[in-house]
Structure formats: C-alpha cells, structure tokens
Design a protein around this motif. Structure first.
Motif, PDB file in Angstrom:
ATOM      1  N   ALA A 170      47.017  26.759  40.909  1.00 32.76           N
ATOM      2  CA  ALA A 170      48.190  27.639  41.032  1.00 32.76           C
ATOM      3  C   ALA A 170      47.940  28.950  40.294  1.00 32.76           C
ATOM      4  CB  ALA A 170      49.433  26.944  40.497  1.00 32.76           C
ATOM      5  N   ASP A 171      47.450  28.872  39.061  1.00 30.29           N
ATOM      6  CA  ASP A 171      47.161  30.100  38.302  1.00 30.29           C
ATOM      7  C   ASP A 171      46.099  30.944  39.006  1.00 30.29           C
ATOM      8  OD1 ASP A 171      48.803  30.189  35.905  1.00 30.29           O
ATOM      9  OD2 ASP A 171      47.793  28.329  35.335  1.00 30.29           O
ATOM     10  N   MET A 172      45.068  30.283  39.493  1.00 27.59           N
ATOM     11  CA  MET A 172      43.977  30.998  40.172  1.00 27.59           C
ATOM     12  C   MET A 172      44.492  31.730  41.407  1.00 27.59           C
ATOM     13  SD  MET A 172      41.007  30.421  38.617  1.00 27.59           S
ATOM     14  CE  MET A 172      39.694  30.557  39.829  1.00 27.59           C
ATOM     15  N   ARG A 173      45.486  31.154  42.060  1.00 27.66           N
ATOM     16  CA  ARG A 173      46.054  31.771  43.255  1.00 27.66           C
ATOM     17  C   ARG A 173      47.129  32.799  42.902  1.00 27.66           C
ATOM     18  NH1 ARG A 173      45.589  29.306  48.220  1.00 27.66           N
ATOM     19  NH2 ARG A 173      47.797  29.526  48.697  1.00 27.66           N
ATOM     20  N   GLY A 174      47.390  32.953  41.600  1.00 27.56           N
ATOM     21  CA  GLY A 174      48.377  33.950  41.183  1.00 27.56           C
ATOM     22  C   GLY A 174      49.801  33.426  41.170  1.00 27.56           C
ATOM     23  N   VAL A 175      49.947  32.110  41.381  1.00 28.80           N
ATOM     24  CA  VAL A 175      51.293  31.517  41.360  1.00 28.80           C
ATOM     25  C   VAL A 175      51.523  30.926  39.968  1.00 28.80           C
ATOM     26  CG1 VAL A 175      52.880  29.985  42.605  1.00 28.80           C
ATOM     27  CG2 VAL A 175      50.926  30.968  43.800  1.00 28.80           C
TER      28      VAL A 175
END
Lengths: 364, 364
Positions: B38-43
């Motif tokens: 999620a963090d890697m995807r910007g979420v």
C-alpha cells in the motif's frame, strides 16, 4: 403530451412487429417483453421508443433477426457466445438461459458474449436470473459516448451494470445503472426544456465543462469532440476516474473477455451506418445462493440490510430513502393500473411502423 | 515532514512485528507485504500507518492473530469462509488462494468470507490472482462511514472494489477504488491543511452539504450525524444513488452472501471498542481467461483497448490519460529506487511499536 396505452395491447403490438420477421413466438415475446418492461419501469429511453431503431437496423443489415447465437467455447460453468449479429434481446435471452442452467448445475454460470446488438435494459437479464432465485449480474458495452478522465474524445459506452438479488419481505434489490454520470436521454430532456446542465455532466470539444445541452448533443452527433462524463464527473476532484474505471471493467468483461469489440470499436468508425454490425458485447453471471449460504438466511439478511437503510434517519427535507428498484417496481404497479404513458412522437412512430409492417394498430 | 525509509528494512521490520505474535513466516510475510505494498503504491492510509491499529486490536481481543480461517461450505467452484476474527490479511490471503485453486481447476473460483477483520488494500488480493494470470476481483465491506442518498446516517462502508486484468505490453489494468466519492483520509488531509472541501463530498448532521472537514470529522467520530457521500455525491443530480448502489452490491456479496455482517453491523454499535470483533466480510472471484478466450487474444486486445484510450485526444491543459494502476506502478518504481516516504508521525508510531514488541528499529 403523452398518450396512455394499455400494457396488454402494447405488448401484443410489439410482439406482432417482431413476428413479421419470422421470429419464433418465444423470441418475439422476449423482444416485446424487454422493451415494454423498460417502459413499465419508467425507463422510456430503452422502451418502445427504440423499436424504430431495431426495425431500421434490420432493414440496413446491421441486425440479422433470424441469426441464432452460437457457442464458441463452453465448460460446465462458463461459455463464450457469438451473437452472430442477431437481435441483442434474443442473444441476451439465450445467453442468460445458459448462465442460469450452469448456475443451477454447478453453482455458477458466467457467460460472455461478442458480436451482439443493443440488448435493451441490462436489468432484463438480471431479472431473469432473479426469477430463478439466483443472484444475477448483467452488463453490456455500448456505443462510445463517454469521455475518459482528462480526455475529450468519446472512448467508452455508458456501459451499464445490473445486479438483482432476492429478498423475503421486501421488493428485490434490483440495481440497473449506467456507469456514466447521466444517460444521453437526460441531455435530450434538458435540451427540449431549454435548461442549463450542471457542470460535471458533460465536456465540450476542448474537454472542458459545458452546460449547454444543444452544443454537447451536436458535438456528439458530429463527433466534434467532448461528450458525457463518467460517474464522478470531470477530472479527479469528485473521483470521475472511478466511473471511468467501472466503464473499463464492463468493457473488459463484455468486449475483451468475449474476444469481441470494445471502446470506440463498438458501433465504431466503419461500423454503424456503413453496413457493418456494431459488435456489442455482454456479460452475464448467475450465482446459486445456496452454494454459499442457506437461501432463507440470505433473504432474511437482505431484508434486514434493506430495512436498516430505509429506516435510517433522513436528510432535512427528505422523507424517504429508496432501495434500488423500488421506484421502478412502483411505476410498474401504477402503469399496470393506469396504462403506460407514451410520448405523442413515440406513439406516431409506432403507428408508422404498423403501416410499414402492414399491421393493425390499436393501443388504447 | 516525511522520512525516507528503505523498502527492504520496512518489510523486515513489519514482518518482525507480526512474527512476535507467533505467526508462521509465510503469514507474517503476507501481512507485511500487504501493508508495505500500500505504501509503495502511494496509498499511505492503508500502509504501515495502520500497523498500530492492528497491534491495538490484537491487544483488545478484536483480532485473534493465531486463529485460522475455516471453510463453512465448499463446492468445486465456490467456498464460504469463516475468518474466525483472525487477521484480515491472513484470512484474505488464504481465501484468495482457494479462489485461485478453484479457478485453475474449474475456470471460476468465487469465495465469500464472513467474520474477518480489515484486510488492507483490496487490490492486494486482485493482484495475487493477476500474478497467476487470472482475472481477479476483490471486494470488502468496512466500517460504516457513508451516508445513503437522502439519508444522514453512516450506513455503509467505503466498500472498495478491485479488479486486475493481465495485458501483454502495457502495465496490467489494476483498479482499486472505494465506492465513496472520497476516503476519510482525504478529509483528514484537507483538515490538516485548513482547506475547504468541495460540496459533494460530505454532509453534515442534517444531511446537507458541508465543506468544513473538521466539523464532518468530529460529527463522524461522535456519530452526531452526516458523513461521506457515495460516488456521485449528494442527492440524485450527479447520480449519487449509483455509488450508493455499488456500496450495496459490495455489502450483499461480502456481508449477506457470506452469512455475515453488513451495513452498520460491521464495526457497529456494540462492536469495535466493546470487545466484539468487527465481523468484516470479503468477496473474491478469479476467472481463468482461457476458458473464455485464448489468453494471447485477451492480452493483445487489452493492450489495444488501453492504447486506444491513452492515445485519444486530451482535454485542454492535460497531457496524459491514465489507465487504472499506472500511477501506482510508477510510484512503486520510484520508491524502490528512492525509498518510501513515511510521515514523521507514522515513523514515530513504528518506533513505539518496536519498543512495545521489544524489537530493534532501523529503517534507514
């Protein structure tokens, strides 16, 4: 001005029109049932007002009314169907029957369809599955009228999604929605009434918000640029990319998964009006509820879900929260009693079809 | 202020936290992978910023990390799973694996889940299916934050829908969207920045448009009335009933079909904070593409569909039309090179978790 017609006479007339093309009684019934059901539910844009387009498309060789859909690929729980450019209603009906049969046998039936035509309201097929106590899903791609987020060309259809689920006490949950913010019919209503549209419905040839329905309709007809926005509106502020994404999902399941057409290839350049069928795609899915949970538990919980929402507190000035399908079920009951109101222009069109197809005409 | 951390160290730390609960290596990996993805995807709202909530919920007896999901009902292509109030990520992972296995064997796998917990981003599971060259769908219901059309009480979750489909040349189509117009996190951002929200995002305690994020957030926390609107906004002008209908579809497939909880029963009165697990429901579906159409035809047509849209004319002032997932794939590539930016507050929270769970802490 609208003219009240009786349901029975309207059904019989539309059926008679389709019978002139030598359809079977069952198939002519389905075509009529599909169009009249739309009118009964108040979705007049998809009702008998469209009959002329079907008649014309048959004359133009875009719809082949006697072509039967054929199975391209089949497994116990899936099928891919070629509509062979037949009547969308007949293709949809047979494909849904396959989905129903598979769901009854294996728990699930998923059917994707290519090379079909406009199949009427998506809900017709979800309702067929509902009548068999299945959870039914129906989708179709359609003529490109919708502009993707940050674009200005019509690249996607209004690509509707319908889902119907049974209940016990309540009317069934019956959603049938375009994935665009509004249908083209809404622009036409605003245009007729000389009204300004709210920003967030449409964009002009520059891809910018446009509130003039006449301008947008003209731009759309002549493919000058602009069109209808996806659910969520322009840009990203109200998440228009979500409606755009839903339209893509429908196109993937109906157009790509079926090996058919998608995006502007549906009714696309070189297609409608140029002698080539529009290659519409559909997707049907039926789920046998008992394979997941006791049917009685499901319908009881459905009632409780819908009751909770309907009984929840209302916004100031509102006295009712609607469940999807309720308004339409109430319209059906009203029209069954009072008759169906047809616009005078639609009535006249039907009269002309009667002449053309050499049929008696009496709807009142 | 944000602090750059390296992906590998963040992954290892989060995994170590989950290992302190005696999860298997595989399960701890999945929990970490889900949050870091999620963090890697910007979420970031669904990333490691949520770790504290999982840790706290475990402490409060709302999540039972060692409970395994159990199969309630199973057929060759369907399953109903009881999550037994385990970690949502683990429940989701095992349920998706079942859907994948069934799809590979029979062409379709549909799994519905009750009594689970927050499962992270919906897309995690759609992506698992994508990695197996399947068409993957993932949905979950969630804490009630969304107000139905004409209502003023939060009766539905932001109920996300994710669908991932393989391509050949392009990045996969990967949609992961809440069915609300915005997530709660967006209100928090506007509140922190002292900004006014546009009408159409939220309603106040009277069910009327409200542009003050502080007021709405306070109303939501204390359940005074109002909340977030469904995709399409307030009332019917922009078709808010469509987003409301989509949220209901998700609730029917996740909450009702699984025999679990729905509407305000999820994280509902008498639940979260009162010692009872939130009874979250999920829905997973995997389709084997080759059962419908040649895989190569599918991925070629996907490329063509996405290319057509990306290459179509842009709105004035825009130079790119995005396909769903593109922005996130680009973020992953950027963060893999540069590191993941964590808000200072989130970084400190992780530091405290390290202390609490007696772990070394070094993310840079």
């Amino acid at each position: 001005m609208s003219i009240l017609v009786t349901e029975k006479k309207l059904r019989d007339f539309v059926e008679a029109v389709f019978l002139t093309y030598n359809l079977t009684k069952e198939e002519a019934f389905v075509c009529s049932d599909n169009l009249v059901m739309a009118d009964m539910r108040g979705v007049h844009s998809h009702g008998v007002a469209r009959l002329k387009r079907y008649v014309d498309s048959i004359a133009q060789g875009l719809i082949f009314p006697l072509k039967k859909p054929t199975v391209v690929l089949e497994t116990p729980n899936t099928a891919t169907i070629d509509g062979n450019a037949g009547l969308g209603q007949i293709v949809g009906y047979h494909s849904t029957k396959i989905a129903i049969e598979k769901a009854k046998k294996t728990g699930i039936g998923v059917v994707t369809v290519r090379n079909s035509n406009h199949y009427g309201i998506a809900g017709y097929y979800a309702n067929m599955m509902l009548q068999e106590k299945l959870l039914g899903i129906s989708m179709t791609n359609s003529a490109p009228l919708v502009v993707p987020t940050f674009g200005k060309e019509m690249m996607l259809g209004t690509n509707p999604i319908s889902l119907a689920a049974p209940t016990k006490r309540n009317r069934p949950f019956f959603l049938d929605m375009a994935t665009s913010v509004v249908p083209r019919g809404k622009l036409e209503v605003y245009n007729r009434e000389g009204k300004t549209m709210p920003d967030g419905w449409c964009v002009d040839e520059k891809g910018k918000a446009c509130s003039d329905p006449a301008k947008v309709l003209n731009n759309m007809s002549n493919r000058i640029g602009g069109g209808i926005l996806p659910l969520g509106g322009e840009g990203e502020l109200f998440s228009g990319y979500k409606g755009y994404g839903l339209a893509l999902i429908v196109d993937i399941l109906c157009g790509v998964l079926s090996g058919g057409a998608y995006s502007d290839l549906v009714y696309g350049e070189g297609k409608e009006g140029k002698g080539e069928p529009p290659n519409v795609g559909h997707f049907f899915m039926a789920l046998k509820i008992e394979n997941f949970v006791d049917f009685d538990t499901f319908t009881s919980k459905m009632d409780d879900l819908l009751d909770r929402i309907k009984k929840s507190a209302k916004a100031e000035g509102e006295n009712r929260i609607y469940i999807h399908g309720e308004k339409e079920y109430e319209k059906v009951e009203k029209y069954q009693k009072e008759g169906i109101p047809l616009q005078e222009k639609v009535y006249e069109t039907l009269q002309n079809i009667a002449k053309e197809r050499k049929l008696d005409f009496s709807l009142r």
